[in-house]
Design a protein around this motif. Structure first.
Motif, PDB file in Angstrom:
ATOM      1  N   TYR A   1       0.826  -1.214   0.000  1.00  0.00           N
ATOM      2  CA  TYR A   1       0.000   0.000   0.000  1.00  0.00           C
ATOM      3  C   TYR A   1       0.857   1.260   0.000  1.00  0.00           C
ATOM      4  O   TYR A   1       1.770   1.388   0.813  1.00  0.00           O
ATOM      5  CB  TYR A   1      -0.901   0.000   1.234  1.00  0.00           C
ATOM      6  N   VAL A   2       0.575   2.176  -0.938  1.00  0.00           N
ATOM      7  CA  VAL A   2       1.311   3.454  -0.947  1.00  0.00           C
ATOM      8  C   VAL A   2       0.345   4.649  -0.922  1.00  0.00           C
ATOM      9  O   VAL A   2       0.771   5.795  -0.996  1.00  0.00           O
ATOM     10  CB  VAL A   2       2.253   3.588  -2.170  1.00  0.00           C
ATOM     11  N   GLY A   3      -0.962   4.363  -0.788  1.00  0.00           N
ATOM     12  CA  GLY A   3      -1.906   5.489  -0.720  1.00  0.00           C
ATOM     13  C   GLY A   3      -3.152   5.211  -1.536  1.00  0.00           C
ATOM     14  O   GLY A   3      -3.211   4.226  -2.271  1.00  0.00           O
ATOM     15  N   GLY A   4      -4.158   6.049  -1.344  1.00  0.00           N
ATOM     16  CA  GLY A   4      -5.417   5.885  -2.069  1.00  0.00           C
ATOM     17  C   GLY A   4      -6.375   4.983  -1.316  1.00  0.00           C
ATOM     18  O   GLY A   4      -6.098   4.593  -0.193  1.00  0.00           O
ATOM     19  N   VAL A   5      -7.496   4.679  -1.972  1.00  0.00           N
ATOM     20  CA  VAL A   5      -8.491   3.814  -1.348  1.00  0.00           C
ATOM     21  C   VAL A   5      -8.238   2.376  -1.799  1.00  0.00           C
ATOM     22  O   VAL A   5      -8.410   2.036  -2.964  1.00  0.00           O
ATOM     23  CB  VAL A   5      -9.934   4.263  -1.726  1.00  0.00           C
ATOM     24  N   SER A   6      -7.818   1.551  -0.853  1.00  0.00           N
ATOM     25  CA  SER A   6      -7.456   0.147  -1.134  1.00  0.00           C
ATOM     26  C   SER A   6      -8.722  -0.691  -1.262  1.00  0.00           C
ATOM     27  O   SER A   6      -9.572  -0.680  -0.368  1.00  0.00           O
ATOM     28  CB  SER A   6      -6.589  -0.363   0.025  1.00  0.00           C
TER      29      SER A   6
ATOM     30  N   THR B   1     -14.322  10.732  -4.472  1.00  0.00           N
ATOM     31  CA  THR B   1     -14.939  10.719  -5.811  1.00  0.00           C
ATOM     32  C   THR B   1     -13.822  10.605  -6.841  1.00  0.00           C
ATOM     33  O   THR B   1     -12.938  11.463  -6.895  1.00  0.00           O
ATOM     34  CB  THR B   1     -15.746  12.023  -6.049  1.00  0.00           C
ATOM     35  N   THR B   2     -13.835   9.529  -7.636  1.00  0.00           N
ATOM     36  CA  THR B   2     -12.738   9.295  -8.592  1.00  0.00           C
ATOM     37  C   THR B   2     -12.734  10.398  -9.663  1.00  0.00           C
ATOM     38  O   THR B   2     -13.770  10.962 -10.010  1.00  0.00           O
ATOM     39  CB  THR B   2     -12.908   7.916  -9.283  1.00  0.00           C
ATOM     40  N   LYS B   3     -11.528  10.670 -10.119  1.00  0.00           N
ATOM     41  CA  LYS B   3     -11.264  11.834 -10.976  1.00  0.00           C
ATOM     42  C   LYS B   3     -12.108  11.842 -12.256  1.00  0.00           C
ATOM     43  O   LYS B   3     -12.901  12.752 -12.475  1.00  0.00           O
ATOM     44  CB  LYS B   3      -9.776  11.806 -11.357  1.00  0.00           C
ATOM     45  N   TYR B   4     -11.984  10.807 -13.068  1.00  0.00           N
ATOM     46  CA  TYR B   4     -12.583  10.879 -14.414  1.00  0.00           C
ATOM     47  C   TYR B   4     -14.022  10.367 -14.431  1.00  0.00           C
ATOM     48  O   TYR B   4     -14.917  11.040 -14.915  1.00  0.00           O
ATOM     49  CB  TYR B   4     -11.699  10.120 -15.401  1.00  0.00           C
ATOM     50  N   LEU B   5     -14.218   9.183 -13.836  1.00  0.00           N
ATOM     51  CA  LEU B   5     -15.566   8.593 -13.924  1.00  0.00           C
ATOM     52  C   LEU B   5     -16.483   9.120 -12.820  1.00  0.00           C
ATOM     53  O   LEU B   5     -17.645   8.758 -12.752  1.00  0.00           O
ATOM     54  CB  LEU B   5     -15.452   7.067 -13.844  1.00  0.00           C
ATOM     55  N   HIS B   6     -15.906   9.930 -11.919  1.00  0.00           N
ATOM     56  CA  HIS B   6     -16.694  10.486 -10.793  1.00  0.00           C
ATOM     57  C   HIS B   6     -17.437   9.393 -10.017  1.00  0.00           C
ATOM     58  O   HIS B   6     -18.591   9.589  -9.620  1.00  0.00           O
ATOM     59  CB  HIS B   6     -17.682  11.528 -11.322  1.00  0.00           C
ATOM     60  N   ARG B   7     -16.736   8.253  -9.863  1.00  0.00           N
ATOM     61  CA  ARG B   7     -17.340   7.153  -9.091  1.00  0.00           C
ATOM     62  C   ARG B   7     -17.105   7.431  -7.610  1.00  0.00           C
ATOM     63  O   ARG B   7     -16.040   7.930  -7.239  1.00  0.00           O
ATOM     64  CB  ARG B   7     -16.665   5.824  -9.472  1.00  0.00           C
ATOM     65  N   LYS B   8     -18.088   7.134  -6.766  1.00  0.00           N
ATOM     66  CA  LYS B   8     -17.942   7.387  -5.341  1.00  0.00           C
ATOM     67  C   LYS B   8     -17.376   6.165  -4.633  1.00  0.00           C
ATOM     68  O   LYS B   8     -17.892   5.049  -4.827  1.00  0.00           O
ATOM     69  CB  LYS B   8     -19.312   7.754  -4.746  1.00  0.00           C
ATOM     70  N   GLN B   9     -16.280   6.386  -3.892  1.00  0.00           N
ATOM     71  CA  GLN B   9     -15.674   5.267  -3.150  1.00  0.00           C
ATOM     72  C   GLN B   9     -15.702   5.561  -1.655  1.00  0.00           C
ATOM     73  O   GLN B   9     -14.878   6.333  -1.153  1.00  0.00           O
ATOM     74  CB  GLN B   9     -14.209   5.108  -3.563  1.00  0.00           C
ATOM     75  N   PRO B  10     -16.677   4.969  -0.948  1.00  0.00           N
ATOM     76  CA  PRO B  10     -16.688   5.149   0.509  1.00  0.00           C
ATOM     77  C   PRO B  10     -15.462   4.458   1.108  1.00  0.00           C
ATOM     78  O   PRO B  10     -15.045   3.413   0.606  1.00  0.00           O
ATOM     79  CB  PRO B  10     -17.971   4.443   0.951  1.00  0.00           C
ATOM     80  N   PHE B  11     -14.846   5.058   2.099  1.00  0.00           N
ATOM     81  CA  PHE B  11     -13.673   4.437   2.705  1.00  0.00           C
ATOM     82  C   PHE B  11     -13.671   4.602   4.235  1.00  0.00           C
ATOM     83  O   PHE B  11     -14.348   5.477   4.775  1.00  0.00           O
ATOM     84  CB  PHE B  11     -12.381   5.057   2.133  1.00  0.00           C
ATOM     85  N   TRP B  12     -12.878   3.720   4.880  1.00  0.00           N
ATOM     86  CA  TRP B  12     -12.559   3.833   6.301  1.00  0.00           C
ATOM     87  C   TRP B  12     -11.172   4.463   6.406  1.00  0.00           C
ATOM     88  O   TRP B  12     -10.314   4.185   5.558  1.00  0.00           O
ATOM     89  CB  TRP B  12     -12.515   2.453   6.967  1.00  0.00           C
TER      90      TRP B  12
END
Ligand SMILES: CCC[C@@H](/C=C/S(=O)(=O)c1ccccc1)NC(=O)[C@H](Cc1ccccc1)NC(=O)N1CCC(N2CCOCC2)CC1
Length: 220
Positions: A142-147, A172-183
Motif C-alpha cells: 500500500y502506498v496510498g489511495g483507497v485500497s 470521488t474518482t477523478k474521471y468517472l466520478h465514481r464514489k468510493q466510501p472508505f474507512w
C-alpha cells in the motif's frame, strides 16, 4: 450518520506509533481504542503503554500475537494501563514490571460490534474509534489511495492484523466520478508507511474482513 467523520479532528487520537520488529499490532489496536474511549469520556488524551500489554497480558502472546478482546480483559485484571512514558515501548517480550500506582486508566468491559459497516459508522460517530482485525495482505504494497483488493487476494475470513478505525469518508474518482466510501484506519508501522501512517480501505463490502472483528473497550 454524517457523510464523513474523523476523530483525529476531535483530539482523541494520539500520533501514529511504530511497533518495530514485534508482532504487537494487537496491543496498539487496543491502546488506540482505550486512548479514544478515555479521551471522549474524560476529555483527557493519554498515550498509553503497549509494552505493559506485551509483557503482562498473559492471555496473549506478546510479540507473537494477541487479540484486543483478550487485552481489554487483561487491563481490567491487571488493574489498569500505565502511560507510554511510564512504561515505554521496547518492541520485545520482557519481564512484566507493571506498577499499579502508575496506572492512569482502566477498562470495565467491552463490546463487539455487529459485522455491518453502516452500523459501524453510526457507532463510530457516537462512541469513538473502533479496534478491528483485518487481513493485512493489501498493506504490504500500500502506498496510498483507497485500497479495494479483490476478495480472493484479501480473504475476509483470515484476519491477521490489529488496527484502529478513526473515521470514514467518500472519495470521488477523478474521471468517472465514481464514489468510493472508505474507512480511515490507523496503523502501527510508523508515519512513513501509507498515508502518514494511515490506511484508507473501501467501506461497504467487507473488504479484507474489516467488519469481522470490530470491538471497543468500555471505560469507567
Ligand atoms: C505474529 C503476530 C502478528 C500480529 C501482527 C503483526 S504485524 O507486524 O502488524 C503484521 C501483520 C500482518 C503482516 C505483517 C505484519 N498479529 C496479531 O497479533 C493478530 C491480530 C489480530 C488478529 C485477528 C483479529 C484481531 C487482531 N492476532 C494473532 O496473531 N493471534 C490471535 C491471538 C492468538 N493467541 C493464541 C493463544 O491464545 C491466545 C490468543 C495468537 C494469534
Amino acid at each position: 450518520a454524517p457523510v464523513s467523520f474523523d476523530w483525529r479532528q476531535h483530539g482523541v487520537v494520539t500520533p501514529v506509533k511504530n511497533q518495530g520488529m514485534c508482532g504487537s499490532c494487537w496491543a496498539f489496536s487496543t491502546t488506540g481504542n482505550v486512548e479514544g474511549q478515555w479521551a471522549i469520556k474524560h476529555k483527557q488524551l493519554y498515550s498509553l503503554s503497549e509494552q505493559e500489554l506485551v509483557d503482562c497480558d498473559a492471555t496473549d502472546d506478546g510479540c507473537n500475537g494477541g487479540l484486543p478482546e483478550n487485552a481489554y480483559e487483561a487491563i481490567s485484571k491487571l488493574g489498569g494501563l500505565e502511560l507510554e512514558d511510564d512504561y515505554p515501548y521496547d518492541g520485545e517480550d520482557e519481564q512484566c514490571h507493571f506498577n499499579r500506582s502508575l496506572a492512569k486508566v482502566t477498562v470495565n468491559g467491552s463490546v463487539e460490534l455487529p459485522a455491518n459497516e453502516v452500523a459501524m459508522a453510526k457507532w463510530l460517530t457516537k462512541n469513538g474509534p473502533i479496534s478491528i482485525g483485518i487481513n493485512a495482505n493489501a498493506l504490504q504494497f500500500y502506498v496510498g489511495g483507497v485500497s479495494h483488493p479483490l476478495k480472493f487476494l484479501c480473504n475476509p475470513e483470515s484476519l491477521d492484523h490489529g488496527m484502529l478505525i478513526v473515521g470514514y469518508g467518500v472519495h470521488t474518482t477523478k474521471y468517472l466520478h465514481r464514489k468510493q466510501p472508505f474507512w480511515i484506519v490507523k496503523n502501527s508501522w510508523g508515519e512513513d508507511w501509507g498515508e502518514q501512517g494511515y490506511y484508507r480501505v473501501y467501506r461497504g463490502d467487507g473488504t479484507c474482513g474489516v467488519d469481522q472483528m470490530a470491538t471497543s473497550a468500555i471505560v469507567p
